[in-house]
Scaffold this active site. Structure first.
Site, PDB file in Angstrom:
ATOM      1  N   SER A 132       0.861  -1.191   0.000  1.00 17.69           N
ATOM      2  CA  SER A 132       0.000   0.000   0.000  1.00 17.69           C
ATOM      3  C   SER A 132       0.890   1.232   0.000  1.00 17.69           C
ATOM      4  CB  SER A 132      -0.860   0.000   1.262  1.00 17.69           C
ATOM      5  OG  SER A 132      -1.564   1.217   1.385  1.00 17.69           O
ATOM      6  N   TYR A 145      -2.335   0.806  10.847  1.00 15.43           N
ATOM      7  CA  TYR A 145      -2.336   0.256   9.489  1.00 15.43           C
ATOM      8  C   TYR A 145      -1.021   0.566   8.768  1.00 15.43           C
ATOM      9  CZ  TYR A 145      -3.845  -0.652   4.674  1.00 15.43           C
ATOM     10  OH  TYR A 145      -3.943  -1.131   3.387  1.00 15.43           O
TER      11      TYR A 145
END
Ligand code: 8X3
Length: 246
Positions: A132, A145
């Site tokens: 990501s 995250y």
């Protein structure tokens, strides 16, 4: 000749399901692995693949996946992952952080470790880890995250060093803003309004097919070509916080 074999984790929805479809179109037999059996069975029937129920955070479940795959594997897409919550560190929930580390890092390690012998045995294996942009930067509320996705990236880079003399390539595809049915909905525990707000006014966020297309391209380069990392964002997202909205 038998089709080359691919495994996609997290194949029940979003980027995983789209990747399974793209790889099937590219000529792979695809093992669709995820927890939700009904979804992967429907997907496997649609693409002529195989459904193997798997929770990547559970060692026994991963061992069963490896047994189902067998002795040779050409492509592994470690896609299972996700975000839970968006709390500042001062209010962070340790359980949410543990779950994120568990699925984005430990799950990826467990699946990779279990399937590595089969990838080596193919003589030209490829591992594509779905990272990501959150593995490259930080943002407010995102520490749990972003820490986990930095972990995904660290494991990917380490594997490339450790396997430098093995016939296995290691890649990371790192998407930015992708509008899928579930990513933000899961993050906000089913709060549709909060999930929709993430993409509000963005003319054209990426969709799962865009990322699946990138993953399939990475996985189908000739065996001597290693795409180390591929960062993919919508045109509207110049940077994490600089998003064009209308
Ligand atoms: C998803 C990207 O911006 O939600 O992996 O962290 S972001």
């Amino acid at each position: 000749m038998a089709s080359p074999l691919a495994v996609v984790t997290g194949a029940s929805s979003g980027i995983g399901a789209a990747t399974a479809r793209h790889l099937a179109r590219a000529g792979y037999e695809v093992v669709c692995a995820a927890r939700r059996t009904d979804r992967i069975e429907a997907l496997a029937a649609e693409i002529g693949g195989r459904a193997v129920p798997c929770d990547v955070t559970d060692a026994d479940s991963v061992a069963a996946l490896a047994a189902a795959v067998g002795p040779r594997l050409d492509v592994l897409v470690n896609n299972a992952g996700g975000a839970f919550g968006l709390s500042p560190v001062a209010e962070a929930d340790p359980d949410e952080w543990r779950r994120m580390y568990d699925v984005n890092v430990i799950g990826l390690m467990q699946v990779t470790r279990a399937l590595l012998p089969a990838l080596v045995a193919s003589g030209a294996g490829v591992i594509v880890n779905v990272g990501s942009t959150a593995g490259r930067l930080t943002y407010e509320g995102g520490a749990g995250y972003t820490a986990a996705k930095h972990g995904t990236r660290a494991v990917t880079q380490t594997l490339r060093l450790e396997l430098f003399d093995q016939p296995v390539r290691i890649s990371e595809v790192a998407p930015g803003m992708v509008r899928t049915d579930e990513f933000s909905l899961v993050r906000f525990e089913g709060d549709q309004e909060r999930a929709d707000a993430v993409y509000a006014g963005v003319p054209d966020p990426l969709v799962a097919d865009d990322v699946a297309d990138a993953i399939t391209w990475v996985a189908t380069r000739p065996p001597h070509v290693n795409i180390d990392e591929l960062v993919i964002k919508p045109r509207a997202q110049a940077a994490q916080h600089k998003v064009h909205r209308i």
